[in-house]
Design an enzyme around this catalytic site. Structure first.
Site, PDB file in Angstrom:
ATOM      1  N   SER A   1       0.876  -1.308  -0.066  1.00 48.98           N
ATOM      2  CA  SER A   1       0.032   0.025   0.022  1.00 48.98           C
ATOM      3  C   SER A   1       0.837   1.146  -0.074  1.00 48.98           C
ATOM      4  CB  SER A   1      -0.741   0.104   1.238  1.00 48.98           C
ATOM      5  OG  SER A   1      -1.829   1.012   1.239  1.00 48.98           O
TER       6      SER A   1
ATOM      7  N   HIS B   1      -2.402  -1.702  -3.631  1.00 48.52           N
ATOM      8  CA  HIS B   1      -3.461  -0.373  -3.546  1.00 48.52           C
ATOM      9  C   HIS B   1      -3.014   0.597  -4.400  1.00 48.52           C
ATOM     10  CE1 HIS B   1      -4.094  -2.190   0.716  1.00 48.52           C
ATOM     11  NE2 HIS B   1      -4.190  -2.989  -0.117  1.00 48.52           N
TER      12      HIS B   1
ATOM     13  N   ASP C   1      -3.966  -5.257   5.394  1.00 50.61           N
ATOM     14  CA  ASP C   1      -4.284  -6.126   4.169  1.00 50.61           C
ATOM     15  C   ASP C   1      -3.031  -7.199   4.302  1.00 50.61           C
ATOM     16  OD1 ASP C   1      -5.521  -7.061   2.057  1.00 50.61           O
ATOM     17  OD2 ASP C   1      -4.513  -5.656   0.527  1.00 50.61           O
TER      18      ASP C   1
END
Length: 350
Positions: A167, A194, A290
């Site tokens: 991310s 992401h 995540d």
């Protein structure tokens, strides 16, 4: 104890955008806009006088553009930078990330203070960057050199799947990893970074130029081959289908259960189902958690989990979550991860 106030400098040549961003930032608890600048020269002066903790940065500006500003800032007074750039400036965004920007937000040409999507994304990323640990550029201000590709047999079945979740800070981390992976890697590499839609194709092309492997944005029905790197399209998720001898890609839309997209958890779980113990999961810098649930599935099948260490993570949220769940087999600084991936793939053939 309350966290200290986060001071923000807003840099944009549009007076309307400066006002809109300032209004949005002013509504975030614990955040205060301490100064606004219309170009890089003015911003550099304000960095020293206002001492911001975080900077939001437009790239296309008169007198001194965002790139020049970033080079000087990172050399003299490095701090987290969140690029606010239009959808039309995809290449510019990744150049800025290479220069040291921590993350970016894609904005429309005219930014309205009532834009809820931008407001929510801005809030999420500003609060994540409060914990930024590393702001030095991955490639010292220049794009990674183009590396030669070594042809591999067509449709060679991968011996393993390397699945990567990232991310905030991930684009630069992935550039470094891709530049270090060997051309003879007998695995397919699948990436869930992401990222908004419309950016992942450009990102894939940039990764491809700096890698000995073949990098591209994944498409529905893609066959997997050793030496391929497939990047999940933005705002969707990627799953594996089929069998280990004939694996394919499925691109799936976001569901109500997906807190983050592309989803590392969904990618990891599907890879574990197909490749079982021949999965190497890699969790890089990023906010929140995540990848943790997906790592549980990988470990249940006997796969391996590599995690970026705190010392090189821009935001340590995702790696920390995996470590605290006691799922990490190896915790490594960024510069050791590419060689560790290659070692893990070779170990599967012993």
């Amino acid at each position: 104890m309350n966290e200290p106030e986060l001071k923000v400098l807003v840099v944009d040549d549009s007076a309307m955008n400066r006002r809109s961003l300032s209004d949005m930032l002013g509504k975030i608890d614990g955040v205060r806009v301490v100064a606004r600048a219309a170009n890089g020269e003015e911003a550099l002066r304000l960095v020293h006088s206002a001492e911001p903790d975080l900077i939001t940065l437009d790239l296309e500006m008169p007198r001194m553009d965002g790139f020049t500003f970033l080079r000087i800032l990172m050399a003299k007074a490095p701090r987290p930078v969140l690029v606010i750039s239009s959808y039309a400036q995809k290449e510019n965004v990744f150049k800025a990330l290479e220069l040291g920007a921590a993350d970016f937000i894609a904005k429309p040409d005219v930014l309205a203070p009532t834009d809820e999507h931008i407001k929510n994304e801005l809030t999420q990323k500003v609060l994540a960057l409060r914990a930024v640990r590393r702001v030095k550029p991955a490639f010292a201000g220049s794009a990674p050199p183009a590396l030669p590709k070594v042809p591999s047999p067509p449709h060679s079945v991968p011996r393993a799947a390397v699945v990567i979740a990232a991310s905030t800070g991930g684009p630069s981390a992935l550039m470094e990893i891709m530049s270090g992976l060997p051309a003879d890697l007998r695995a397919v590499v699948l990436v869930a970074q992401h990222m908004p839609d419309k950016f992942t194709r450009t990102f894939s092309e940039r990764l491809d130029r700096g890698s000995r492997l073949r990098v591209r944005e994944a498409e529905e029905g893609d066959k997997l081959a050793a030496g391929d790197v497939l990047v999940c399209p933005g705002m969707k998720s990627m799953e594996l289908r089929g069998t280990m001898m004939d694996p394919t890609i499925a691109i799936v839309p976001r569901t109500d259960e997906d807190r983050f997209v592309p989803s590392g958890d969904r990618l990891f779980r599907s890879a574990a189902t197909i490749f079982r113990r021949r999965v190497i999961a890699v969790v890089l810098t990023g906010m929140a958690d995540d990848g943790t649930e997906g790592c549980k599935a990988v470990k249940a099948e006997g796969g391996r989990v590599l995690v970026e260490s705190e010392e090189t993570s821009v935001v340590f949220g995702m790696p920390r979550s995996v470590i605290e769940a006691k799922l990490a087999d190896r915790i490594l600084p960024l510069h050791q991860i590419a060689s560790a991936i290659a070692e893990e793939v070779r170990a599967l053939d012993r």
